[in-house]
Design an enzyme around this catalytic site. Sequence first.
Site, PDB file in Angstrom:
ATOM      1  CG  ASP A   1     -14.642 -15.721   9.050  1.00 13.43           C
ATOM      2  OD1 ASP A   1     -14.825 -16.438  10.044  1.00 13.43           O
ATOM      3  OD2 ASP A   1     -15.572 -15.340   8.320  1.00 13.43           O
ATOM      4  CB  SER A   2     -14.492 -20.529   9.111  1.00 16.98           C
ATOM      5  OG  SER A   2     -15.727 -19.851   9.256  1.00 16.98           O
TER       6      SER A   2
ATOM      7  CE1 TYR B   1     -12.915 -23.728   9.708  1.00 15.15           C
ATOM      8  CE2 TYR B   1     -12.090 -22.429  11.556  1.00 15.15           C
ATOM      9  CZ  TYR B   1     -11.865 -23.088  10.368  1.00 15.15           C
ATOM     10  OH  TYR B   1     -10.605 -23.112   9.825  1.00 15.15           O
ATOM     11  N   GLY B   2     -19.069 -23.497  12.380  1.00 17.69           N
ATOM     12  CA  GLY B   2     -20.073 -23.378  13.436  1.00 17.69           C
ATOM     13  C   GLY B   2     -20.526 -24.675  14.074  1.00 17.69           C
TER      14      GLY B   2
ATOM     15  CB  CYS C   1     -13.863 -16.680  12.827  1.00 19.10           C
ATOM     16  SG  CYS C   1     -14.786 -18.227  12.872  1.00 19.10           S
ATOM     17  CG  ASN C   2     -18.515 -14.094  16.578  1.00 19.24           C
ATOM     18  OD1 ASN C   2     -18.456 -13.460  17.622  1.00 19.24           O
ATOM     19  ND2 ASN C   2     -18.768 -13.511  15.417  1.00 19.24           N
ATOM     20  CB  THR C   3     -16.948 -20.657  15.297  1.00 15.20           C
ATOM     21  OG1 THR C   3     -18.312 -20.389  14.960  1.00 15.20           O
ATOM     22  CG2 THR C   3     -16.821 -22.103  15.733  1.00 15.20           C
TER      23      THR C   3
ATOM     24  CD  GLU D   1     -20.314 -18.459   3.570  1.00 14.70           C
ATOM     25  OE1 GLU D   1     -20.165 -19.561   3.015  1.00 14.70           O
ATOM     26  OE2 GLU D   1     -19.470 -17.938   4.321  1.00 14.70           O
TER      27      GLU D   1
ATOM     28  CB  CYS E   1     -22.506 -14.952  13.239  1.00 14.93           C
ATOM     29  SG  CYS E   1     -21.919 -15.686  11.678  1.00 14.93           S
ATOM     30  CB  THR E   2     -18.171 -11.889  11.029  1.00 10.33           C
ATOM     31  OG1 THR E   2     -17.856 -13.210  10.566  1.00 10.33           O
ATOM     32  CG2 THR E   2     -17.379 -11.596  12.294  1.00 10.33           C
ATOM     33  CG  HIS E   3     -21.452 -15.084   7.495  1.00 12.16           C
ATOM     34  ND1 HIS E   3     -20.375 -15.562   8.195  1.00 12.16           N
ATOM     35  CD2 HIS E   3     -21.326 -15.541   6.222  1.00 12.16           C
ATOM     36  CE1 HIS E   3     -19.623 -16.292   7.373  1.00 12.16           C
ATOM     37  NE2 HIS E   3     -20.178 -16.291   6.180  1.00 12.16           N
TER      38      HIS E   3
END
Length: 283
Positions: free
Chosen positions: A16-17, A48-49, A79-81, A164, A198-200
């Site tokens: 992931d980023s 990365y978004g 990471c979706n992006t 974050e 988004c994984t967040h």
Amino acid sequence: MENSFSRKEGAIGIFDSGYGGLTILSEIRSLMPRYDYIYLGDNARAPYGNRSFDVVYRFTLQSVKWFFSQGCHLVILACNTASAKALRSIQQNNLPHLDPTRRVLGIIRPTVENIDTYTKTGHIGVMGTEGTIQSQSYNLEIKKLHPHLIVTGEACPMWVPLVENHEYDKPGADYFVKQHIDRLLKKDPDIDTIILGCTHYPLLIKKIKHYLPEYIRVIAQGKYVAKSLENYLERHPEMDEKCTKNGTIRFFTTESPKKFSQQASLFLNEKIEAQNINIDTLC
């Protein structure tokens, strides 16, 4: 690099980023605890978004090459992006030259494979980063598998910083969560299923559900990706044999290992220790 690529067995790589992919890792480990894992967060270059396709592709390819150098035969872009902007190019253009026996998988397709079984209205919402929404990757993947479904996206650029910066459970997050939910439902009031693209975002799920009508189902990716990976390894025993199974996990970051360890411990609810690496040279 050449000698490392020749390793016969290795851990499963999770990329992931930043930190969000830890929500995917958590579900994978819960379902498949026997396997060994390596997690890499490219925190020095996150997020990365809002980056271009070319930059995300270059960064992701560098990370994939690093995983291969560590002996990984299977890498999950958690990471979706990266899944939206880099996965297809890496699969089609790079793997045949790097090593056609290795695999790089994304998290978008596993998330949408059974989405038609959850919706009654046929209207799906996707909430993600600007890069994921602009890429239309969820729209395209859903249309391939379920052409009758109607998909509407909403970019939520403030949600990752909220997570974050540890503000996801604070009162200040409510404004931004409600704002984007209202915008999405205004675009399409018939939505009854929302994908958190988004994984967040699972860390915001309590607030998300608070501002949604009870009839709207929220789909977080972790469990779907984990089950898809388990099924993949069952269907491909030749790959499963190349994945070592000692129940270990190692964490790496391109930024401060101390900072990563502190943040990752919050995502995983356990104490971890990370190591720093430099992948800039892996073009």
